[in-house]
Design a protein around this motif. Sequence first.
Motif, PDB file in Angstrom:
ATOM      1  N   LEU A   1      10.058  56.084  29.073  1.00 11.26           N
ATOM      2  CA  LEU A   1      11.166  56.655  29.845  1.00 11.26           C
ATOM      3  C   LEU A   1      10.582  57.527  30.948  1.00 11.26           C
ATOM      4  CD1 LEU A   1      14.144  57.594  30.365  1.00 11.26           C
ATOM      5  CD2 LEU A   1      13.795  59.309  28.547  1.00 11.26           C
TER       6      LEU A   1
ATOM      7  N   CYS B   1      15.385  57.066  34.976  1.00 13.79           N
ATOM      8  CA  CYS B   1      16.577  57.867  35.250  1.00 13.79           C
ATOM      9  C   CYS B   1      16.348  58.660  36.524  1.00 13.79           C
ATOM     10  CB  CYS B   1      16.855  58.809  34.070  1.00 13.79           C
ATOM     11  SG  CYS B   1      18.301  59.866  34.292  1.00 13.79           S
TER      12      CYS B   1
ATOM     13  N   ILE C   1      21.671  50.152  33.500  1.00 11.98           N
ATOM     14  CA  ILE C   1      22.204  50.555  32.203  1.00 11.98           C
ATOM     15  C   ILE C   1      23.458  51.388  32.406  1.00 11.98           C
ATOM     16  CG2 ILE C   1      21.759  51.899  30.107  1.00 11.98           C
ATOM     17  CD1 ILE C   1      20.239  49.247  30.304  1.00 11.98           C
TER      18      ILE C   1
ATOM     19  N   VAL D   1      20.018  55.420  25.473  1.00 13.14           N
ATOM     20  CA  VAL D   1      18.571  55.241  25.646  1.00 13.14           C
ATOM     21  C   VAL D   1      17.793  55.621  24.388  1.00 13.14           C
ATOM     22  CG1 VAL D   1      16.556  55.993  26.966  1.00 13.14           C
ATOM     23  CG2 VAL D   1      18.725  55.514  28.142  1.00 13.14           C
TER      24      VAL D   1
ATOM     25  N   LEU E   1      21.811  59.364  28.048  1.00  5.53           N
ATOM     26  CA  LEU E   1      20.465  59.216  27.488  1.00  5.53           C
ATOM     27  C   LEU E   1      20.510  59.302  25.971  1.00  5.53           C
ATOM     28  CD1 LEU E   1      18.388  61.437  29.963  1.00  5.53           C
ATOM     29  CD2 LEU E   1      18.346  58.950  29.814  1.00  5.53           C
TER      30      LEU E   1
ATOM     31  N   PHE F   1      12.777  52.766  30.472  1.00  5.88           N
ATOM     32  CA  PHE F   1      13.943  53.243  31.215  1.00  5.88           C
ATOM     33  C   PHE F   1      13.533  54.170  32.364  1.00  5.88           C
ATOM     34  CE2 PHE F   1      15.375  52.174  26.977  1.00  5.88           C
ATOM     35  CZ  PHE F   1      16.572  51.504  27.203  1.00  5.88           C
TER      36      PHE F   1
ATOM     37  N   ILE G   1      20.815  55.232  35.659  1.00  8.57           N
ATOM     38  CA  ILE G   1      19.904  54.939  34.556  1.00  8.57           C
ATOM     39  C   ILE G   1      19.645  53.435  34.555  1.00  8.57           C
ATOM     40  CG2 ILE G   1      19.557  55.023  32.052  1.00  8.57           C
ATOM     41  CD1 ILE G   1      21.442  57.410  31.975  1.00  8.57           C
ATOM     42  N   TYR G   2      18.375  53.072  34.612  1.00  3.50           N
ATOM     43  CA  TYR G   2      17.971  51.678  34.751  1.00  3.50           C
ATOM     44  C   TYR G   2      16.978  51.314  33.645  1.00  3.50           C
ATOM     45  CZ  TYR G   2      19.575  52.907  39.465  1.00  3.50           C
ATOM     46  OH  TYR G   2      20.305  53.378  40.534  1.00  3.50           O
ATOM     47  N   GLN G   3      16.851  50.003  33.406  1.00  2.00           N
ATOM     48  CA  GLN G   3      15.877  49.519  32.429  1.00  2.00           C
ATOM     49  C   GLN G   3      14.997  48.460  33.082  1.00  2.00           C
ATOM     50  OE1 GLN G   3      17.442  47.558  28.907  1.00  2.00           O
ATOM     51  NE2 GLN G   3      15.672  48.196  27.688  1.00  2.00           N
TER      52      GLN G   3
END
Length: 279
Positions: A208, A241, A260, A89, A85, A239, A266-268
């Motif tokens: 986020l 998480c 990501i 991120v 992160l 994002f 962890i995704y976007q």
Amino acid sequence: MDVEDIEIQLFVQAMRLRHGHDFSEYAPASLKRRVQQLVRTHESGTVVRLVDRILHEEGFLPRVIEGLSVPVSEMFRDPAVFRSLRDKVLPVLASYPEINIWQAGCAHGQEVYSLAILLEEAGLYERSRIYATDFNDAALAVAAEGIYATREARVWSRNYIEAGGSHSFSDYYSARYDFIKLDQRLRRNVTFLNHNLVTDEVFCEAHLILCRNVLIYFSNALQDRTLGLFRDSLVRGGFLCLGTRENIDFSPAASCFTHIDGALRIYQLGGSGAKALKK
């Protein structure tokens, strides 16, 4: 179906019809263990006697909610996640004039304060707002206090360093007797709110969202609903998480996200890997 399983169904119905809390889409085995623990804690003997108290005893509900939630966490838990992160991120979030973060299922708040420290050290905290939510009011009260047992500090200090911390973890708390109290300045941009992922809807536009080790207690249908809620709460490019034992691959919402850091969950929202973006 054995008698206890029938009683568990009565428990679920009583919680929903009497108090509006729907646990019907919780993972059955996990829910059963926690109901059994409630029976032991409150010396009810059977689930049916527990149900009777839920239906008729004034003031009993908060104790049941407290027993059903799982407020187990630690600061900078899974340090590699917080390092990712910090490295991947936060530099993207730095491009926004204001940053909204939703910590869903915040339990006792350890990860909320971990996030606050990350943002502080990245120079982003003054323009950030963390919305920390949970359906357990007792857990929210503990989180708001920011007081924890001293015995946790050694592990948390190690986690902080492994997560890329640039100071001493002890800079962020004061110790007295058997407790540490986190610096209240870390709370200045945190809003603690009651929010139930099962029944409540979108309430903020987030850059986020962290929701770690909560979905594992949900059925696939409820996980899917929750992931859709997160998708609809994120700004384009925001994002998500999750916990390292959770993933989005089974859900239709997965097509809207790019990985990501797949191993660290962890995704976007959007990006080159997303097949369909609804926002």
